[in-house]
Enzyme design. Structure first.
Site, short mmCIF file in Angstrom:
data_model
loop_
_atom_site.label_atom_id
_atom_site.label_comp_id
_atom_site.label_asym_id
_atom_site.label_seq_id
_atom_site.Cartn_x
_atom_site.Cartn_y
_atom_site.Cartn_z
N ARG A 71 -27.63 -84.03 -5.53
CA ARG A 71 -26.49 -84.80 -5.05
C ARG A 71 -26.42 -86.12 -5.79
O ARG A 71 -27.41 -86.83 -5.89
CB ARG A 71 -26.58 -85.04 -3.54
N SER A 108 -22.81 -81.63 1.36
CA SER A 108 -23.00 -81.45 2.80
C SER A 108 -22.17 -82.44 3.60
O SER A 108 -20.96 -82.46 3.52
CB SER A 108 -24.48 -81.53 3.16
N HIS A 109 -22.84 -83.31 4.35
CA HIS A 109 -22.18 -84.23 5.26
C HIS A 109 -21.81 -85.55 4.59
O HIS A 109 -21.29 -86.45 5.26
CB HIS A 109 -23.10 -84.51 6.45
N LYS A 155 -26.15 -76.77 -5.51
CA LYS A 155 -27.45 -76.19 -5.24
C LYS A 155 -27.43 -74.69 -5.50
O LYS A 155 -26.38 -74.04 -5.47
CB LYS A 155 -27.90 -76.46 -3.81
N ASP A 165 -19.60 -80.13 9.86
CA ASP A 165 -19.63 -81.10 8.77
C ASP A 165 -18.90 -80.59 7.53
O ASP A 165 -18.18 -79.61 7.58
CB ASP A 165 -21.07 -81.46 8.43
N ASP A 198 -19.68 -78.96 4.73
CA ASP A 198 -19.84 -77.60 4.24
C ASP A 198 -20.09 -76.59 5.35
O ASP A 198 -20.39 -75.42 5.08
CB ASP A 198 -20.95 -77.52 3.20
N ASP A 216 -22.42 -76.38 7.81
CA ASP A 216 -23.75 -75.93 8.24
C ASP A 216 -24.34 -76.79 9.35
O ASP A 216 -25.45 -76.51 9.81
CB ASP A 216 -24.71 -75.83 7.06
N ARG A 217 -23.64 -77.82 9.80
CA ARG A 217 -24.14 -78.65 10.89
C ARG A 217 -23.19 -78.58 12.08
O ARG A 217 -22.05 -78.16 11.96
CB ARG A 217 -24.30 -80.10 10.43
N GLU A 247 -33.03 -78.38 13.33
CA GLU A 247 -33.50 -79.69 12.91
C GLU A 247 -32.63 -80.77 13.55
O GLU A 247 -31.47 -80.55 13.87
CB GLU A 247 -33.52 -79.82 11.39
N GLU A 248 -33.24 -81.94 13.71
CA GLU A 248 -32.59 -83.02 14.44
C GLU A 248 -31.32 -83.51 13.77
O GLU A 248 -30.49 -84.15 14.41
CB GLU A 248 -33.55 -84.19 14.61
N SER A 249 -31.14 -83.20 12.50
CA SER A 249 -29.96 -83.67 11.78
C SER A 249 -28.76 -82.77 12.00
O SER A 249 -27.89 -82.67 11.14
CB SER A 249 -30.28 -83.78 10.28
N LYS A 259 -28.57 -73.12 7.91
CA LYS A 259 -28.07 -73.55 9.21
C LYS A 259 -26.59 -73.23 9.28
O LYS A 259 -25.94 -73.07 8.26
CB LYS A 259 -28.35 -75.04 9.43
N ARG A 301 -35.05 -93.39 7.73
CA ARG A 301 -34.80 -92.75 9.02
C ARG A 301 -36.01 -92.96 9.92
O ARG A 301 -37.15 -92.72 9.51
CB ARG A 301 -34.53 -91.26 8.85
#
Length: 543
Positions: free
Chosen positions: A22, A113-114, A126, A277, A279, A281-282, A363-365, A376, A496
């Protein structure tokens, strides 16, 4: 049309992170930058002659032009076929499913992603392997090694592809198949969930709001929620993908999805809210005036997944990333299921899923998924929640209250300090690392440290070891603070800090998480000297 071999030289900084490379969009648009990295992928996986690849992305700025370049390079490198989402679109979970369904040799997914999109924002690329999951660390290392020694790339001169025209065509000697990006994924969802039961919710007046955040899940949500399940028109908001995500930040959390939070906390709020998000996946889950943290969502799904047809026989196990709260562990232990703690990065879950050691991962994200793909999957998580709501007849808040009474509540929050000077952030982590052995027994505010380490992971499937995966500090009384530098940003460093406190007192399960975690928050700042080192009065984002 002629195949050209273009002489080039290595470009610094092309090391993939936890999920590909990225960078700023302008960096990817520099002459030779995308070409160098794409060729390094092809070379790093042993060449693509005679292979079939899936190609698609989240529709962000430069997506279509980059796909054109990748297709010309795939042709020049001898690929037999590329399967491409119409308009260049494929959500990340849909791409994973397509790789698996078609038996492809892997895929290239264009997304950051996000992260925001646009000419002044971010872009990403990726490689996913034949199992549909992100490249393993071994493959990633080979790709990176190739970026450091590359001296040429191969590309077809000319040759445009109409990404909007469904069906087969040819580019040089390579076959191109443009497919509906939604159809195969929607069909898969219908095999996992009780669509009749969910449709019954909507027929009975159940109201939902899904915020696609101007990103790739808009078409998927329109088709599945509104067309197939009968949710009223307008259930999906911001459902048309935009190259700059409507000028927003497509990260499904209470800060960036504030429009959804405002709807869900209004006096006439719908029954259920969700967001995904860039893409796809969240996910973010919100009940009427009830935000569900990703860690709690994973735990609830682990507890109730068997209410959906695809998981009726139970789960083999559950896995979570190390920074994610231990709430899912408590469910697994109570049910006698295996549970695993892995480094951050979905590729670590892939090994466990392929070996049938787990069925559910999170996962927490805001990433949750299962063995149906090797990524995900935001909309999948939303549908599983809807299936549970339909079967139980309970609201989100009722489900969470009952869950906490049964298992206790792992109060949890993540504090992000964004765009921190990289040297300052690295020094902070290095200093903590150097003091780990001396921390046990020390006090920080009202808390006492009883343990501290740096997380390392021995993969039970392939035997690999991953070190340096985050600083963990444990406190007396069931508290924990974790410190990591994120690999998903493109500007400076993101620090984080993950904060957790277990509470089992039935009379103390309804606190505001920031209040319940106040002692942990203060202790984390004191031990890491966050304010003193960064000059920040507080985090940029709290989730």
């Amino acid at each position: 049309m002629n195949i050209q071999t273009i002489q080039t030289a290595p470009i610094d900084g092309q090391k993939p992170g936890t999920s590909g490379l990225r960078k700023k969009t302008a960096v990817f648009m520099q002459p030779g930058y995308l070409e160098n990295y794409t060729q390094a992928i092809f070379d790093g996986i042993g060449g693509i002659a005679g292979k079939t690849l899936v190609v698609g992305g989240d529709g962000r700025y430069f997506n279509d032009a980059a796909i054109g370049t990748i297709l010309r390079m795939a042709t020049a490198n001898g690929a037999a076929k590329c399967i491409v989402g119409q308009g260049g679109l494929l959500s990340t979970p849909a791409a994973s499913h397509l790789i698996r369904k078609r038996g492809a040799d892997g895929g290239l997914i264009l997304s950051a992603s996000h992260n925001p999109g646009g000419p002044d924002a971010d872009f990403g690329l990726k490689y996913n392997g034949p199992n549909g999951g992100p490249a393993t660390e071994g493959v990633t290392e080979k790709i990176f090694a190739r970026t450091t020694e590359i001296d040429a790339y191969h590309i077809l001169e000319g040759g445009d592809v109409d990404l909007n025209a469904l069906g087969d065509s040819r580019l040089g000697d390579m076959q191109i198949e443009i497919v509906d990006p939604v159809a195969d994924y929607a069909e898969l969802m219908g095999t996992l969930f009780d669509f009749d039961a969910i449709a019954g919710l909507f027929r009975d007046g159940f109201r939902m709001c899904f915020d696609a955040m101007h990103a790739v899940t808009g078409p998927y949500a329109h088709e599945i929620l509104e067309n197939r399940l009968g949710a009223p028109g307008g259930t999906v908001m911001n459902g048309t993908p935009s190259p700059d995500f409507g000028g927003g930040h497509p990260d499904p959390n209470p800060v960036w999805a504030k429009a959804l939070m405002d709807v869900m906390y209004a006096t006439d709020a719908p029954d259920f809210g969700a967001a995904s998000d860039g893409d796809g996946d969240r996910n973010m889950i919100v009940g009427r005036r009830c935000y569900v943290s990703p860690s709690d969502s994973l735990a609830l799904l682990a507890d109730r997944a068997d209410l959906a047809p695809g998981y009726a026989s139970g789960l083999a196990g559950v896995a979570r990333s190390m920074p994610t709260s231990a709430a899912a562990d408590r469910v697994a232990e109570a049910k006698g299921m295996a549970h695993f703690e892995t480094p951050t990065g979905w590729k670590f879950f892939g090994n466990l899923l392929d070996a049938d050691k787990v069925t559910l991962c999170g996962e927490e994200s805001a990433g949750t998924g299962s063995n149906h793909v090797r990524e995900k999957d935001g909309l999948w998580a939303v549908l599983l929640w809807l299936n549970i709501l339909a079967v139980t007849g309970k609201s989100v808040s009722q489900l969470m209250a009952a869950h906490w009474m049964t298992y206790g509540r792992n109060y949890y929050s993540r504090h992000d300090y964004e765009a921190v000077d990289s040297a300052v952030a690295n020094d902070l982590i290095a200093d903590l690392r150097g003091r780990l052995s001396a921390l046990p027994g020390q006090t920080a505010g009202a808390l006492t440290v009883y343990g501290a380490d740096e997380f390392a992971y021995d993969d039970p499937v392939d035997g690999s070891t991953s070190t340096g995966q985050g600083i963990r500090i444990y406190f007396d009384g069931g508290g924990r603070a974790v410190f990591r530098l994120s690999g998903t940003g493109t500007d400076g460093a993101t620090l984080r800090v993950y904060l957790e406190q277990l509470e089992t007192d039935p009379d103390a399960l309804d606190q505001d998480p920031q209040d319940a975690l106040a002692g942990i928050i203060a202790a984390a700042d004191l031990l890491a000297e966050i304010k003193a080192r960064t000059g920040r009065d507080g985090p940029d984002v709290i989730t």
